[in-house]
Design an enzyme around this catalytic site. Structure first.
Site, PDB file in Angstrom:
ATOM      1  N   LYS A 120       0.853  -1.190   0.000  1.00 47.40           N
ATOM      2  CA  LYS A 120       0.000   0.000   0.000  1.00 47.40           C
ATOM      3  C   LYS A 120       0.890   1.241   0.000  1.00 47.40           C
ATOM      4  O   LYS A 120       1.786   1.376   0.834  1.00 47.40           O
ATOM      5  CB  LYS A 120      -0.866  -0.043   1.263  1.00 47.40           C
ATOM      6  CG  LYS A 120      -2.271   0.468   1.097  1.00 47.40           C
ATOM      7  CD  LYS A 120      -3.086   0.124   2.322  1.00 47.40           C
ATOM      8  CE  LYS A 120      -4.431   0.785   2.267  1.00 47.40           C
ATOM      9  NZ  LYS A 120      -5.177   0.591   3.515  1.00 47.40           N
TER      10      LYS A 120
HETATM   11  O1  G3P Z   1      -7.647   1.367   5.384  1.00 47.03           O
HETATM   12  C1  G3P Z   1      -8.050   2.547   4.781  1.00 47.03           C
HETATM   13  C2  G3P Z   1      -9.420   3.038   5.136  1.00 47.03           C
HETATM   14  O2  G3P Z   1     -10.354   2.042   4.935  1.00 47.03           O
HETATM   15  C3  G3P Z   1      -9.519   3.765   6.439  1.00 47.03           C
HETATM   16  O3  G3P Z   1     -10.821   3.915   6.888  1.00 47.03           O
HETATM   17  O4  G3P Z   1     -12.433   4.365   8.694  1.00 47.03           O
HETATM   18  O5  G3P Z   1     -10.055   5.069   8.987  1.00 47.03           O
HETATM   19  O6  G3P Z   1     -11.533   6.257   7.388  1.00 47.03           O
HETATM   20  P1  G3P Z   1     -11.227   4.974   8.041  1.00 47.03           P
END
Ligand code: G3P
Length: 219
Positions: free
Chosen positions: A83
């Site tokens: 990533k």
């Molecule tokens: O892993 C990346 C993403 O899905 C993060 O989500 O909930 O931290 O905005 P969030």
């Protein structure tokens, strides 16, 4: 459509995998940090449970550091997808990885041009963060539609991975828009099957069945 879990918590990942419909895992430095475990240990645990793409994020922000981490991560297992954030150095690192057979998940995407650049550089996945856009009063799912259209217009095979999902409706919309992957927290995975009419209906079926058993056994 593929379902990934967005988590580094091995118990959550195990429970989601047990449902039989889990295709992969995404992690990020914040999720790994929550486990309190060394990164390598977290990845090894996940690799044992899920046989599918597992995103592991670099933490360097310069090209040399990113490609070094990318090579190290990719060497752990064929299922590791590196990533990389969509910044200038990240774009160069994505291109380098594509040229060297390393799969990448381009992360922290918040607009269609970032997604276009990632596809041009050869990213395997693009991760638009829909929930974080909604959080600042933008329409996160509109970005998914835009990215889908752009990729289809030009035949890019970068997979659209809807990230930062907050609720099941994001998953429904992602599926309707033709996104390739939805990565969701365990809280959302658990809600995918929930419907009050299912619960009410089942309760009624079982109560009626019990009534029948009682009446036939008393004859
Ligand atoms: O892993 C990346 C993403 O899905 C993060 O989500 O909930 O931290 O905005 P969030």
């Amino acid at each position: 459509m593929k379902f990934f879990i967005d988590s580094a918590d091995i118990s959550e990942i195990r429970e989601a995998a047990a449902l039989g419909v889990l295709d992969g895992v995404t992690t990020n430095p914040s999720l790994v940090s929550k486990t309190g475990k060394p990164f390598r240990q977290v990845l090894d645990e996940i690799l044992e449970v899920v046989d599918g793409p597992i995103s592991a994020e670099v933490t360097a922000v310069d090209f040399d550091g990113m490609i070094k981490e990318a090579a190290e991560l990719a060497a752990i297992h064929d299922n590791i997808v590196v990533k990389i954030p969509i910044i200038h150095e990240g774009l160069k690192a994505i291109k380098h990885c594509a040229q060297n057979g390393i799969r990448t998940n381009c992360t922290l995407c918040f607009n269609p041009l970032q997604a276009l650049m990632a596809a041009k550089a050869g990213a395997s996945y693009i991760s638009p963060f829909v929930g974080r856009l909604d959080d600042i009063s933008h329409d996160g799912m509109e970005l998914i539609q835009q990215v889908r259209t752009i990729y289809d217009n030009y035949g890019y095979d970068t997979e659209v991975l809807v990230a930062s999902i907050r609720h099941p409706q994001h998953v429904v919309q992602a599926a309707l828009m033709g996104a390739d992957v939805a990565t969701m927290p365990f809280s959302v995975v658990k809600k995918l099957l929930q419907h009050p009419l299912t619960d009410i209906g089942l309760e009624k079926f079982l109560a009626d069945w019990k009534k029948l058993q009682e009446s036939v056994s008393s004859k």
